[in-house]
Motif scaffolding. Structure first.
Motif, PDB file in Angstrom:
ATOM      1  N   LEU A  61     -64.783  -1.832 -14.969  1.00  0.00           N
ATOM      2  CA  LEU A  61     -65.084  -3.068 -14.243  1.00  0.00           C
ATOM      3  C   LEU A  61     -66.562  -3.213 -13.923  1.00  0.00           C
ATOM      4  O   LEU A  61     -67.270  -2.221 -13.746  1.00  0.00           O
ATOM      5  N   ARG A  62     -67.010  -4.456 -13.830  1.00  0.00           N
ATOM      6  CA  ARG A  62     -68.362  -4.733 -13.324  1.00  0.00           C
ATOM      7  C   ARG A  62     -68.347  -4.468 -11.816  1.00  0.00           C
ATOM      8  O   ARG A  62     -67.291  -4.553 -11.178  1.00  0.00           O
ATOM      9  N   ARG A  63     -69.504  -4.208 -11.265  1.00  0.00           N
ATOM     10  CA  ARG A  63     -69.611  -3.898  -9.831  1.00  0.00           C
ATOM     11  C   ARG A  63     -68.987  -5.003  -8.966  1.00  0.00           C
ATOM     12  O   ARG A  63     -68.230  -4.734  -8.037  1.00  0.00           O
ATOM     13  N   SER A  64     -69.308  -6.259  -9.297  1.00  0.00           N
ATOM     14  CA  SER A  64     -68.799  -7.387  -8.500  1.00  0.00           C
ATOM     15  C   SER A  64     -67.271  -7.498  -8.596  1.00  0.00           C
ATOM     16  O   SER A  64     -66.609  -7.914  -7.649  1.00  0.00           O
ATOM     17  N   GLU A  65     -66.721  -7.106  -9.759  1.00  0.00           N
ATOM     18  CA  GLU A  65     -65.274  -7.213  -9.981  1.00  0.00           C
ATOM     19  C   GLU A  65     -64.509  -6.147  -9.207  1.00  0.00           C
ATOM     20  O   GLU A  65     -63.475  -6.434  -8.603  1.00  0.00           O
ATOM     21  N   VAL A  66     -65.019  -4.926  -9.224  1.00  0.00           N
ATOM     22  CA  VAL A  66     -64.305  -3.836  -8.547  1.00  0.00           C
ATOM     23  C   VAL A  66     -64.295  -4.099  -7.034  1.00  0.00           C
ATOM     24  O   VAL A  66     -63.275  -3.908  -6.362  1.00  0.00           O
ATOM     25  N   LEU A  67     -65.402  -4.601  -6.498  1.00  0.00           N
ATOM     26  CA  LEU A  67     -65.456  -4.887  -5.058  1.00  0.00           C
ATOM     27  C   LEU A  67     -64.592  -6.083  -4.692  1.00  0.00           C
ATOM     28  O   LEU A  67     -64.199  -6.250  -3.540  1.00  0.00           O
ATOM     29  N   GLY A  68     -64.285  -6.918  -5.703  1.00  0.00           N
ATOM     30  CA  GLY A  68     -63.475  -8.109  -5.454  1.00  0.00           C
ATOM     31  C   GLY A  68     -61.973  -7.884  -5.595  1.00  0.00           C
ATOM     32  O   GLY A  68     -61.189  -8.815  -5.423  1.00  0.00           O
ATOM     33  N   ILE A  69     -61.545  -6.643  -5.888  1.00  0.00           N
ATOM     34  CA  ILE A  69     -60.101  -6.383  -6.039  1.00  0.00           C
ATOM     35  C   ILE A  69     -59.415  -6.539  -4.681  1.00  0.00           C
ATOM     36  O   ILE A  69     -59.857  -5.976  -3.683  1.00  0.00           O
ATOM     37  N   ARG A  70     -58.335  -7.335  -4.674  1.00  0.00           N
ATOM     38  CA  ARG A  70     -57.591  -7.559  -3.425  1.00  0.00           C
ATOM     39  C   ARG A  70     -56.135  -7.117  -3.594  1.00  0.00           C
ATOM     40  O   ARG A  70     -55.595  -7.127  -4.703  1.00  0.00           O
ATOM     41  N   TRP A  71     -55.523  -6.755  -2.477  1.00  0.00           N
ATOM     42  CA  TRP A  71     -54.124  -6.317  -2.518  1.00  0.00           C
ATOM     43  C   TRP A  71     -53.238  -7.423  -3.069  1.00  0.00           C
ATOM     44  O   TRP A  71     -52.268  -7.157  -3.774  1.00  0.00           O
ATOM     45  N   ASP A 115     -49.706  -6.236  -8.309  1.00  0.00           N
ATOM     46  CA  ASP A 115     -48.250  -6.338  -8.268  1.00  0.00           C
ATOM     47  C   ASP A 115     -47.684  -4.957  -8.612  1.00  0.00           C
ATOM     48  O   ASP A 115     -47.647  -4.565  -9.778  1.00  0.00           O
ATOM     49  N   PHE A 116     -47.262  -4.243  -7.563  1.00  0.00           N
ATOM     50  CA  PHE A 116     -46.760  -2.881  -7.773  1.00  0.00           C
ATOM     51  C   PHE A 116     -45.418  -2.890  -8.514  1.00  0.00           C
ATOM     52  O   PHE A 116     -45.092  -1.949  -9.226  1.00  0.00           O
ATOM     53  N   ASP A 117     -44.618  -3.966  -8.348  1.00  0.00           N
ATOM     54  CA  ASP A 117     -43.310  -4.036  -9.030  1.00  0.00           C
ATOM     55  C   ASP A 117     -43.492  -4.248 -10.530  1.00  0.00           C
ATOM     56  O   ASP A 117     -42.905  -3.553 -11.349  1.00  0.00           O
ATOM     57  N   LYS A 118     -44.336  -5.229 -10.866  1.00  0.00           N
ATOM     58  CA  LYS A 118     -44.566  -5.518 -12.286  1.00  0.00           C
ATOM     59  C   LYS A 118     -45.559  -4.530 -12.902  1.00  0.00           C
ATOM     60  O   LYS A 118     -45.699  -4.453 -14.120  1.00  0.00           O
TER      61      LYS A 118
END
Length: 420
Positions: A216-226, A230-233
């Motif tokens: 991931l790019r730096r901006s993308e990894v910091l932008g990961i949200r819960w 999707d833990f099920d899928k």
């Protein structure tokens, strides 16, 4: 020759604050019009005839060829001022990060270079652009830096051409230096395993591992949200970014659903090791929230990459702290962005096709991926070598060695379980 080149100066009178102002239309050799306003200081009341006479005088003065050219140059703003005006005008049409990089280049070098020479927009010649290139090289910068500066000057001049402030773009008459090929530094599987091990207790551990596993790019990894997991899928969506900039002299963090290109929006399978990582991170966040109660920052509850107090990691902090972690643990220096390259090189070494890597990394074109990683693509070269060897075989060998080629896909066989 066209009559345009010999157009007479025309003009009219306008009223400003109760006094007359002459508006002159001047034409350069290519027939392009420039407007010049001259405050006459003549009161409007009862002085129309006087003002008309003065206007005719000015038209005659500015019709003299030499004076006319001078007049056009006088109307032309200082190029250093024009650059700043252009930056303001262009701001709404470009990305904020792009605007910041343009501003940085104008502040760092372009403003002083053109201001010291007192160059007006109409005075800029190809030789000045070449001098700019030379001055950047003299300061020990590389060809890529020169290319970036050249691009900003060219864009500003292009705007001036489009708005008929100058007849042509002189930057197009100057050759840019050849772009230097950047060979990315990257970690091997063993080095990544070591990095994960020595940084596992650091609050930024999750940032490092997500960046390496998914490239991931730096901006993308910091932008990961819960909410994007999707833990099920078993999926992780890259659809948000965190960046940083200066506003009014103060550092600000920006969170937005806007990525580098359309292709950057992508949904990736949850790698088993990452699923575990994320579950641990979620537990940690819940514990810290209970522990720090009201002191815990409630602004970023949906974000995965936050510190113990619930605050988002600043992008520049990530870069600096990563460098520090490598120094502290005696690891080979690479940039944080090189974790992205490390991921790509691991995929290539596993025989993953370049096209799939393009999708995984979210590059908008195949050319981008191929340009950066083709020198690492050893598998395809081996296939070519085998094909050539086969073509030159005289008789088939008695025993044919069968190579089992395992078709690995991201969904099933993507194994990057590096010593957690």
């Amino acid at each position: 020759e066209s009559d345009m080149k010999h157009r007479e100066v025309t003009g009219s009178l306008i009223e400003r604050n109760g006094r007359y102002t002459a508006m002159l239309n001047l034409y350069d050799e290519s027939g392009k019009r420039r407007q010049k306003s001259i405050a006459l200081g003549i009161p409007v009341k009862g002085n129309k005839r006087k003002a008309i006479a003065r206007l005719e005088e000015l038209k005659r003065e500015y019709s003299e060829p030499a004076t006319k050219l001078e007049a056009i140059k006088k109307v032309s703003p200082l190029f250093a001022d024009f650059l700043r005006d252009w930056l303001k005008i262009t701001a709404p049409t470009i990305e904020r990060t792009t605007w910041q990089s343009y501003k940085g280049m104008i502040d760092a070098r372009l403003d002083s270079f053109f201001r010291e020479r007192k160059l007006r927009l109409a005075d800029v010649e190809p030789k000045h652009i070449r001098e700019l290139h030379e001055s950047i090289f003299k300061d020990g910068c590389n060809a890529n830096t020169v290319i970036h500066y050249h691009a900003v000057v060219r864009k500003a001049l292009q705007y001036a051409v489009k708005n008929e402030l100058i007849p042509e773009n002189v930057a197009d008459k100057v050759d840019r230096p050849k772009k230097g090929k950047y060979l990315a530094g990257f970690y091997s599987k063993e080095e990544l395993a070591q990095l994960f091990e020595v940084t596992k207790d650091d609050s930024m551990s999750i940032v490092i591992q997500l960046a390496a596993y998914y490239g991931l790019r730096r901006s993308e990894v910091l932008g990961i949200r819960w909410s994007a997991i999707d833990f099920d899928k078993g999926t992780l969506s890259i659809n948000h970014k965190v960046s940083e900039g200066k506003e009014g002299g103060e550092h600000r963090i920006y969170t937005e659903d806007k990525l580098k290109t359309k292709s950057s929006f992508r949904t990736l399978p949850l790698i088993p090791a990452v699923r575990e990582l994320l579950l641990v991170q979620r537990r940690k966040q819940e514990e810290y929230r209970k522990l720090f109660k009201r002191s815990y920052c409630a602004d970023y509850l949906d974000y995965v990459c936050v510190d113990e107090m619930g605050k988002l990691f600043r992008p520049n902090y990530v870069t600096d702290h990563f460098k520090l972690l490598l120094q502290r643990n005696g690891l080979r220096q690479i940039r944080f962005h090189d974790l992205r390259h490390s991921c790509a090189s691991l995929l290539l070494s596993q025989g993953i096709a370049m096209k799939q890597i393009q999708d995984w990394l979210g590059h908008s074109t195949f050319a981008t991926t191929a340009d950066i990683y083709s020198h690492l693509d050893f598998n395809s070269k081996q296939e070519s070598a085998a094909a050539i060897a086969h073509a030159f075989e005289v008789e088939p060998a008695e025993e044919v060695l069968k190579e089992e080629v395992q078709e690995e896909t991201f969904g099933q066989g993507f194994t990057m379980t590096m010593g957690m």
